[in-house]
Structure formats: C-alpha cells, structure tokens
Design a protein around this motif. Structure first.
Motif, PDB file in Angstrom:
ATOM      1  N   VAL A   1       0.821  -1.208   0.000  1.00  0.00           N
ATOM      2  CA  VAL A   1       0.000   0.000   0.000  1.00  0.00           C
ATOM      3  C   VAL A   1       0.860   1.266   0.000  1.00  0.00           C
ATOM      4  CG1 VAL A   1      -1.780   1.298   1.267  1.00  0.00           C
ATOM      5  CG2 VAL A   1      -1.858  -1.213   1.188  1.00  0.00           C
ATOM      6  N   TYR A   2       1.931   1.273   0.761  1.00  0.00           N
ATOM      7  CA  TYR A   2       2.797   2.444   0.890  1.00  0.00           C
ATOM      8  C   TYR A   2       4.175   2.102   0.345  1.00  0.00           C
ATOM      9  CZ  TYR A   2      -0.890   4.072   3.970  1.00  0.00           C
ATOM     10  OH  TYR A   2      -2.096   4.451   4.473  1.00  0.00           O
ATOM     11  N   VAL A   3       4.958   3.147   0.077  1.00  0.00           N
ATOM     12  CA  VAL A   3       6.288   2.967  -0.490  1.00  0.00           C
ATOM     13  C   VAL A   3       7.307   3.696   0.374  1.00  0.00           C
ATOM     14  CG1 VAL A   3       7.730   3.443  -2.512  1.00  0.00           C
ATOM     15  CG2 VAL A   3       5.325   2.832  -2.813  1.00  0.00           C
ATOM     16  N   ALA A   4       8.429   3.040   0.628  1.00  0.00           N
ATOM     17  CA  ALA A   4       9.535   3.676   1.348  1.00  0.00           C
ATOM     18  C   ALA A   4      10.553   4.170   0.337  1.00  0.00           C
ATOM     19  CB  ALA A   4      10.178   2.681   2.300  1.00  0.00           C
ATOM     20  N   GLN A   5      11.106   5.336   0.623  1.00  0.00           N
ATOM     21  CA  GLN A   5      12.101   5.915  -0.276  1.00  0.00           C
ATOM     22  C   GLN A   5      13.142   6.640   0.556  1.00  0.00           C
ATOM     23  OE1 GLN A   5      10.342   8.294  -3.384  1.00  0.00           O
ATOM     24  NE2 GLN A   5      12.203   9.488  -3.641  1.00  0.00           N
ATOM     25  N   ALA A   6      14.414   6.447   0.208  1.00  0.00           N
ATOM     26  CA  ALA A   6      15.487   7.154   0.909  1.00  0.00           C
ATOM     27  C   ALA A   6      15.279   8.646   0.751  1.00  0.00           C
ATOM     28  CB  ALA A   6      16.841   6.733   0.348  1.00  0.00           C
ATOM     29  N   GLY A   7      15.472   9.376   1.848  1.00  0.00           N
ATOM     30  CA  GLY A   7      15.344  10.831   1.813  1.00  0.00           C
ATOM     31  C   GLY A   7      16.709  11.484   1.754  1.00  0.00           C
ATOM     32  N   GLU A   8      16.693  12.795   1.859  1.00  0.00           N
ATOM     33  CA  GLU A   8      17.954  13.539   1.916  1.00  0.00           C
ATOM     34  C   GLU A   8      18.697  13.121   3.179  1.00  0.00           C
ATOM     35  OE1 GLU A   8      19.345  15.874  -0.192  1.00  0.00           O
ATOM     36  OE2 GLU A   8      17.766  15.202  -1.560  1.00  0.00           O
ATOM     37  N   PRO A   9      20.002  12.866   3.086  1.00  0.00           N
ATOM     38  CA  PRO A   9      20.740  12.493   4.283  1.00  0.00           C
ATOM     39  C   PRO A   9      20.724  13.628   5.302  1.00  0.00           C
ATOM     40  CG  PRO A   9      22.205  12.655   2.385  1.00  0.00           C
ATOM     41  CD  PRO A   9      20.823  12.923   1.904  1.00  0.00           C
ATOM     42  N   ASP A  10      20.842  13.251   6.559  1.00  0.00           N
ATOM     43  CA  ASP A  10      20.935  14.220   7.646  1.00  0.00           C
ATOM     44  C   ASP A  10      22.307  14.036   8.295  1.00  0.00           C
ATOM     45  OD1 ASP A  10      20.178  16.244   9.356  1.00  0.00           O
ATOM     46  OD2 ASP A  10      18.432  15.211  10.160  1.00  0.00           O
ATOM     47  N   PHE A  11      22.575  14.777   9.348  1.00  0.00           N
ATOM     48  CA  PHE A  11      23.878  14.705  10.004  1.00  0.00           C
ATOM     49  C   PHE A  11      23.688  14.631  11.513  1.00  0.00           C
ATOM     50  CE2 PHE A  11      24.508  16.623   5.937  1.00  0.00           C
ATOM     51  CZ  PHE A  11      25.686  16.055   5.484  1.00  0.00           C
ATOM     52  N   ILE A  12      24.581  13.878  12.161  1.00  0.00           N
ATOM     53  CA  ILE A  12      24.615  13.880  13.618  1.00  0.00           C
ATOM     54  C   ILE A  12      25.930  14.507  14.052  1.00  0.00           C
ATOM     55  CG2 ILE A  12      23.067  11.909  13.966  1.00  0.00           C
ATOM     56  CD1 ILE A  12      25.613  10.181  14.475  1.00  0.00           C
ATOM     57  N   PHE A  13      25.889  15.165  15.193  1.00  0.00           N
ATOM     58  CA  PHE A  13      27.073  15.762  15.804  1.00  0.00           C
ATOM     59  C   PHE A  13      26.802  15.815  17.291  1.00  0.00           C
ATOM     60  CE2 PHE A  13      29.726  19.514  16.988  1.00  0.00           C
ATOM     61  CZ  PHE A  13      30.954  18.961  16.673  1.00  0.00           C
ATOM     62  N   GLU A  14      27.620  15.116  18.064  1.00  0.00           N
ATOM     63  CA  GLU A  14      27.357  14.970  19.493  1.00  0.00           C
ATOM     64  C   GLU A  14      28.614  15.279  20.293  1.00  0.00           C
ATOM     65  OE1 GLU A  14      24.928  11.718  20.654  1.00  0.00           O
ATOM     66  OE2 GLU A  14      24.098  11.475  18.648  1.00  0.00           O
ATOM     67  N   PRO A  15      28.474  15.503  21.617  1.00  0.00           N
ATOM     68  CA  PRO A  15      29.634  15.905  22.428  1.00  0.00           C
ATOM     69  C   PRO A  15      30.859  14.995  22.313  1.00  0.00           C
ATOM     70  CG  PRO A  15      27.639  16.295  23.662  1.00  0.00           C
ATOM     71  CD  PRO A  15      27.227  15.579  22.401  1.00  0.00           C
ATOM     72  N   LEU A  16      30.668  13.680  22.278  1.00  0.00           N
ATOM     73  CA  LEU A  16      31.840  12.805  22.155  1.00  0.00           C
ATOM     74  C   LEU A  16      32.529  12.990  20.806  1.00  0.00           C
ATOM     75  CD1 LEU A  16      30.579   9.554  23.889  1.00  0.00           C
ATOM     76  CD2 LEU A  16      32.389  11.094  24.691  1.00  0.00           C
ATOM     77  N   MET A  17      31.776  13.330  19.789  1.00  0.00           N
ATOM     78  CA  MET A  17      32.369  13.617  18.484  1.00  0.00           C
ATOM     79  C   MET A  17      33.157  14.922  18.563  1.00  0.00           C
ATOM     80  SD  MET A  17      29.081  12.490  16.175  1.00  0.00           S
ATOM     81  CE  MET A  17      29.826  12.803  14.564  1.00  0.00           C
ATOM     82  N   ALA A  18      32.581  15.921  19.217  1.00  0.00           N
ATOM     83  CA  ALA A  18      33.261  17.210  19.357  1.00  0.00           C
ATOM     84  C   ALA A  18      34.539  17.062  20.176  1.00  0.00           C
ATOM     85  CB  ALA A  18      32.325  18.229  20.015  1.00  0.00           C
ATOM     86  N   MET A  19      34.500  16.195  21.178  1.00  0.00           N
ATOM     87  CA  MET A  19      35.666  15.994  22.034  1.00  0.00           C
ATOM     88  C   MET A  19      36.885  15.565  21.214  1.00  0.00           C
ATOM     89  SD  MET A  19      35.957  13.348  25.163  1.00  0.00           S
ATOM     90  CE  MET A  19      37.535  12.842  25.788  1.00  0.00           C
ATOM     91  N   TYR A  20      36.658  14.722  20.212  1.00  0.00           N
ATOM     92  CA  TYR A  20      37.759  14.222  19.382  1.00  0.00           C
ATOM     93  C   TYR A  20      37.849  14.932  18.034  1.00  0.00           C
ATOM     94  CZ  TYR A  20      38.085  10.437  22.777  1.00  0.00           C
ATOM     95  OH  TYR A  20      38.248   9.715  23.932  1.00  0.00           O
ATOM     96  N   ASP A  21      37.147  16.033  17.886  1.00  0.00           N
ATOM     97  CA  ASP A  21      37.139  16.788  16.627  1.00  0.00           C
ATOM     98  C   ASP A  21      36.720  15.921  15.443  1.00  0.00           C
ATOM     99  OD1 ASP A  21      37.945  19.238  17.791  1.00  0.00           O
ATOM    100  OD2 ASP A  21      40.027  18.534  17.822  1.00  0.00           O
ATOM    101  N   ILE A  22      35.768  15.009  15.688  1.00  0.00           N
ATOM    102  CA  ILE A  22      35.202  14.197  14.619  1.00  0.00           C
ATOM    103  C   ILE A  22      34.129  15.047  13.945  1.00  0.00           C
ATOM    104  CG2 ILE A  22      33.888  12.104  14.060  1.00  0.00           C
ATOM    105  CD1 ILE A  22      35.196  10.818  16.567  1.00  0.00           C
ATOM    106  N   PRO A  23      34.192  15.216  12.643  1.00  0.00           N
ATOM    107  CA  PRO A  23      33.201  16.075  11.974  1.00  0.00           C
ATOM    108  C   PRO A  23      31.797  15.456  11.987  1.00  0.00           C
ATOM    109  CG  PRO A  23      34.616  15.026  10.361  1.00  0.00           C
ATOM    110  CD  PRO A  23      35.162  14.654  11.716  1.00  0.00           C
ATOM    111  N   ASP A  24      30.834  16.279  11.644  1.00  0.00           N
ATOM    112  CA  ASP A  24      29.462  15.803  11.517  1.00  0.00           C
ATOM    113  C   ASP A  24      29.458  14.523  10.684  1.00  0.00           C
ATOM    114  OD1 ASP A  24      29.532  18.547  12.157  1.00  0.00           O
ATOM    115  OD2 ASP A  24      27.507  18.825  11.435  1.00  0.00           O
TER     116      ASP A  24
END
Length: 181
Positions: free
Chosen positions: A63-86
């Motif tokens: 009945v319904y269809v799934a489709q990939a959307g525009e990618p999003d980004f995550i950025f969290e404190p542990l990533m910032a701690m190690y200067d890991i980009p989004d």
C-alpha cells in the motif's frame, strides 16, 4: 536539542575530566576516539538494517512505499571531544501511492541514555495541531554492538507507551498518520 555551540562546549568539558573525576562521579568511562568511531559505524549499520526491514515490510503490504530521503547529520559531544566532523546518516520517508509523504525517519541521537540510539519519526504533512511530536524509535538492545531491539515510543494515547517495532506496528502507525493528513 542542543545547538552546535553547546555540543562543542560539552565536548570541551569532557576533555577536561580526569580519570579521578570520572571515578569520583561514578561516570561511565569515556570511550576512546576509535571506540567513538566504532559506535558511529555500528549506529549507521543498525539504521541501514532497520530501513531495509521497513522497505521490505511495506513492499509486502503493497500500500505504501519507502524511499530514501535527503541524508541528515549527527554531531554529538563525544564527536566534538575528538574533533570528529558531523557524520552523515540516512533518512527514510514513507509515501502514499499518490506521492504524499506520511512519515519520515530521521536518526537524531546515538548517545541517548538509556538506549543505543534514537530515530525521530516525523509527520511532515499532518496539520500542526494534529501532529505527533513525540514519535521515536529507541534501540533498547542490552549492550552496544548487539543486534538492535527497536522500540516504538509515543504511538499510543500515552506518549510514554512503547512497544516492539514490528511490521504490524509500522503499518498501524502509517495508517493512523495517513488518516491524520
């Protein structure tokens, strides 16, 4: 939701913690940069497997269809701690046969206590006064790097109600939200 500046400040505060402070406050050990990168890769893998299941479930229903959307980004404190980009994460949208987007799945948190990650479920075409702002999937697997155990949260009358995420739960949610458009 934290702003980018707040996330960077939180990452800077994490860098300042000493092992003695971590022990004194009974904090979980801070993962190494390699561990943080492994958590991110695992989160993305679990998301991809979930999205594959959703696509399969909808195809079986027809009945319904799934489709990939525009990618999003995550950025969290542990990533910032190690200067890991989004980090880019996939999104997935569910559409009616005439192209109306009913639901959008948007990963929006890897380090969400007490889970192994969270995915927001958005209802972009539901009128604002009827829109559910509390829909989400939470991975409640006992430990990181295990098979995901996705729980649907907020789909009932009680926003704190939760249930295992399954084909039946997905189809019920899609039909409910389609009816609200």
């Amino acid at each position: 939701m934290m702003t980018r500046e707040q996330i960077i400040k939180a990452g800077e505060r994490l860098r300042l913690l000493t092992p003695d402070e971590i022990e004194a406050y009974e904090l979980a050990p801070i993962p190494t940069e390699d561990e943080v990168r492994a958590y991110i890769a695992d989160y993305k893998k679990r998301i991809s497997l979930l999205f594959r299941d959703i696509e399969k479930w909808l195809k079986e229903d027809g009945v319904y269809v799934a489709q990939a959307g525009e990618p999003d980004f995550i950025f969290e404190p542990l990533m910032a701690m190690y200067d890991i980009p989004d980090e880019e994460v996939p999104t997935l949208s569910i559409f009616t046969d005439n192209g109306i987007e009913v639901l959008r799945f948007r990963p929006n948190g890897l380090w969400v206590v007490p889970t192994n990650g969270r995915i927001a479920i958005e209802t972009p075409n539901v009128p604002i006064l009827r829109r559910r702002h509390d829909l989400r999937l939470l991975d409640k697997a006992a430990e990181p790097f295990q098979d995901a155990n996705w729980i649907l949260r907020g789909a009932g009358e009680n926003i704190f109600a939760s249930e295992p995420f399954s084909q039946q739960a997905l189809l019920r949610l899609v039909k409910e939200q389609h009816g609200a458009i």
